[in-house]
Design a protein around this motif. Structure first.
Motif, PDB file in Angstrom:
ATOM      1  N   LEU A  29     -13.249  33.467  13.176  1.00  0.00           N
ATOM      2  CA  LEU A  29     -12.826  32.852  11.801  1.00  0.00           C
ATOM      3  C   LEU A  29     -13.992  32.702  10.968  1.00  0.00           C
ATOM      4  CD1 LEU A  29      -9.870  30.441  12.652  1.00  0.00           C
ATOM      5  CD2 LEU A  29      -9.667  32.361  11.203  1.00  0.00           C
ATOM      6  N   VAL A  30     -15.131  32.375  11.667  1.00  0.00           N
ATOM      7  CA  VAL A  30     -16.364  32.121  10.900  1.00  0.00           C
ATOM      8  C   VAL A  30     -16.798  33.568  10.368  1.00  0.00           C
ATOM      9  CG1 VAL A  30     -19.110  32.063  11.485  1.00  0.00           C
ATOM     10  CG2 VAL A  30     -17.211  30.178  12.036  1.00  0.00           C
ATOM     11  N   LYS A  31     -16.680  34.655  11.261  1.00  0.00           N
ATOM     12  CA  LYS A  31     -17.117  36.036  10.801  1.00  0.00           C
ATOM     13  C   LYS A  31     -16.223  36.700   9.535  1.00  0.00           C
ATOM     14  CE  LYS A  31     -18.604  37.598  15.274  1.00  0.00           C
ATOM     15  NZ  LYS A  31     -17.998  38.501  16.478  1.00  0.00           N
ATOM     16  N   GLN A  32     -15.083  36.177   9.533  1.00  0.00           N
ATOM     17  CA  GLN A  32     -14.171  36.581   8.505  1.00  0.00           C
ATOM     18  C   GLN A  32     -14.145  35.618   7.201  1.00  0.00           C
ATOM     19  OE1 GLN A  32     -10.135  36.976  10.206  1.00  0.00           O
ATOM     20  NE2 GLN A  32     -10.623  38.294  11.703  1.00  0.00           N
ATOM     21  N   THR A  33     -14.791  34.693   7.178  1.00  0.00           N
ATOM     22  CA  THR A  33     -14.778  33.934   6.163  1.00  0.00           C
ATOM     23  C   THR A  33     -16.168  33.553   5.627  1.00  0.00           C
ATOM     24  OG1 THR A  33     -14.672  31.674   7.451  1.00  0.00           O
ATOM     25  CG2 THR A  33     -12.841  32.643   6.750  1.00  0.00           C
ATOM     26  N   ASP A  34     -17.241  33.495   6.508  1.00  0.00           N
ATOM     27  CA  ASP A  34     -18.384  33.276   6.248  1.00  0.00           C
ATOM     28  C   ASP A  34     -18.665  31.760   5.997  1.00  0.00           C
ATOM     29  OD1 ASP A  34     -19.842  35.539   6.425  1.00  0.00           O
ATOM     30  OD2 ASP A  34     -19.264  36.144   4.266  1.00  0.00           O
ATOM     31  N   VAL A  35     -17.841  30.826   6.487  1.00  0.00           N
ATOM     32  CA  VAL A  35     -17.839  29.510   6.555  1.00  0.00           C
ATOM     33  C   VAL A  35     -18.489  29.163   7.736  1.00  0.00           C
ATOM     34  CG1 VAL A  35     -16.388  27.308   6.478  1.00  0.00           C
ATOM     35  CG2 VAL A  35     -15.669  29.320   5.299  1.00  0.00           C
ATOM     36  N   GLY A  36     -19.540  28.083   7.429  1.00  0.00           N
ATOM     37  CA  GLY A  36     -20.233  27.538   8.657  1.00  0.00           C
ATOM     38  C   GLY A  36     -19.264  26.961   9.759  1.00  0.00           C
ATOM     39  N   ILE A  37     -19.509  27.313  11.038  1.00  0.00           N
ATOM     40  CA  ILE A  37     -18.678  26.687  12.194  1.00  0.00           C
ATOM     41  C   ILE A  37     -18.570  25.362  12.047  1.00  0.00           C
ATOM     42  CG2 ILE A  37     -20.678  26.328  13.581  1.00  0.00           C
ATOM     43  CD1 ILE A  37     -17.451  27.936  14.668  1.00  0.00           C
ATOM     44  N   LYS A  38     -19.540  24.630  11.735  1.00  0.00           N
ATOM     45  CA  LYS A  38     -19.150  23.019  11.540  1.00  0.00           C
ATOM     46  C   LYS A  38     -18.091  22.679  10.562  1.00  0.00           C
ATOM     47  CE  LYS A  38     -23.026  20.990  13.949  1.00  0.00           C
ATOM     48  NZ  LYS A  38     -22.547  20.729  15.450  1.00  0.00           N
ATOM     49  N   TYR A  39     -18.292  23.197   9.517  1.00  0.00           N
ATOM     50  CA  TYR A  39     -17.230  23.040   8.356  1.00  0.00           C
ATOM     51  C   TYR A  39     -15.914  23.502   8.740  1.00  0.00           C
ATOM     52  CZ  TYR A  39     -15.638  22.433   3.488  1.00  0.00           C
ATOM     53  OH  TYR A  39     -14.903  22.266   2.466  1.00  0.00           O
ATOM     54  N   LEU A  40     -15.959  24.813   9.223  1.00  0.00           N
ATOM     55  CA  LEU A  40     -14.730  25.258   9.616  1.00  0.00           C
ATOM     56  C   LEU A  40     -13.807  24.505  10.916  1.00  0.00           C
ATOM     57  CD1 LEU A  40     -13.764  28.886  10.052  1.00  0.00           C
ATOM     58  CD2 LEU A  40     -13.946  27.942  12.284  1.00  0.00           C
ATOM     59  N   GLU A  41     -14.780  24.002  11.720  1.00  0.00           N
ATOM     60  CA  GLU A  41     -14.101  23.167  12.884  1.00  0.00           C
ATOM     61  C   GLU A  41     -13.418  21.923  12.046  1.00  0.00           C
ATOM     62  OE1 GLU A  41     -17.255  22.639  15.449  1.00  0.00           O
ATOM     63  OE2 GLU A  41     -16.531  24.559  16.718  1.00  0.00           O
TER      64      GLU A  41
END
Length: 148
Positions: A29-41
């Motif tokens: 999901l990080v690769k597909q959205t360019d959202v940082g892992i901490k924010y994504l979590e």
């Protein structure tokens, strides 16, 4: 009405999970959205707590929708993400001004916005996207799944 970044990214995550044919890991999901892992979590935790997504552990684990896309409304997602339309207090009868000209019109507007948010589902969003972007394959997540 203005959607926060949290709402925009959260809805995008739900959209991507709808298109996926198997669970997606946080790294996918990080690769597909360019959202940082901490924010994504953080977003995924909110969506999980709100009953929108479910997480599975293990080699074949990842995130999936907790319900069918046709059963998840925009309002459900925004509430899970603690976002949405914030109506002024006068809409709820908490206005000190007895001559408030906004009360009736804002109350009607609030009702219509909530009705619209409750009537559009994640399934509808995906179908609208497919109709408007018919040249985009919805199995992009399959090619990304092979990266891990």
């Amino acid at each position: 009405m203005r959607l926060s970044t949290r709402a925009t990214y959260g809805m995008r995550l739900c959209f991507m999970l709808t298109l996926a044919k198997e669970p997606l890991s946080a790294s996918q999901l990080v690769k597909q959205t360019d959202v940082g892992i901490k924010y994504l979590e953080q977003l995924l935790a909110m969506l999980k707590k709100g009953g929108i997504v479910r997480a599975y552990r293990g080699k074949t684990g990842g995130y999936v929708l907790a319900r069918e896309a046709k059963d998840i409304t925009l309002k459900d997602m925004l509430e899970a993400l603690d976002d949405g339309f914030d109506a002024p207090q006068c809409v709820f009868g908490m206005c000190d001004d007895a001559y408030c000209p906004n009360r009736n019109v804002l109350s009607k507007l609030n009702d219509e916005i909530n009705r619209a948010l409750s009537s559009v589902t994640l399934f509808d969003m995906v179908n609208d996207h497919r109709r408007n972007n018919c040249n985009i394959a919805d199995d992009k997540s399959d090619s990304d799944n092979n990266d891990d």
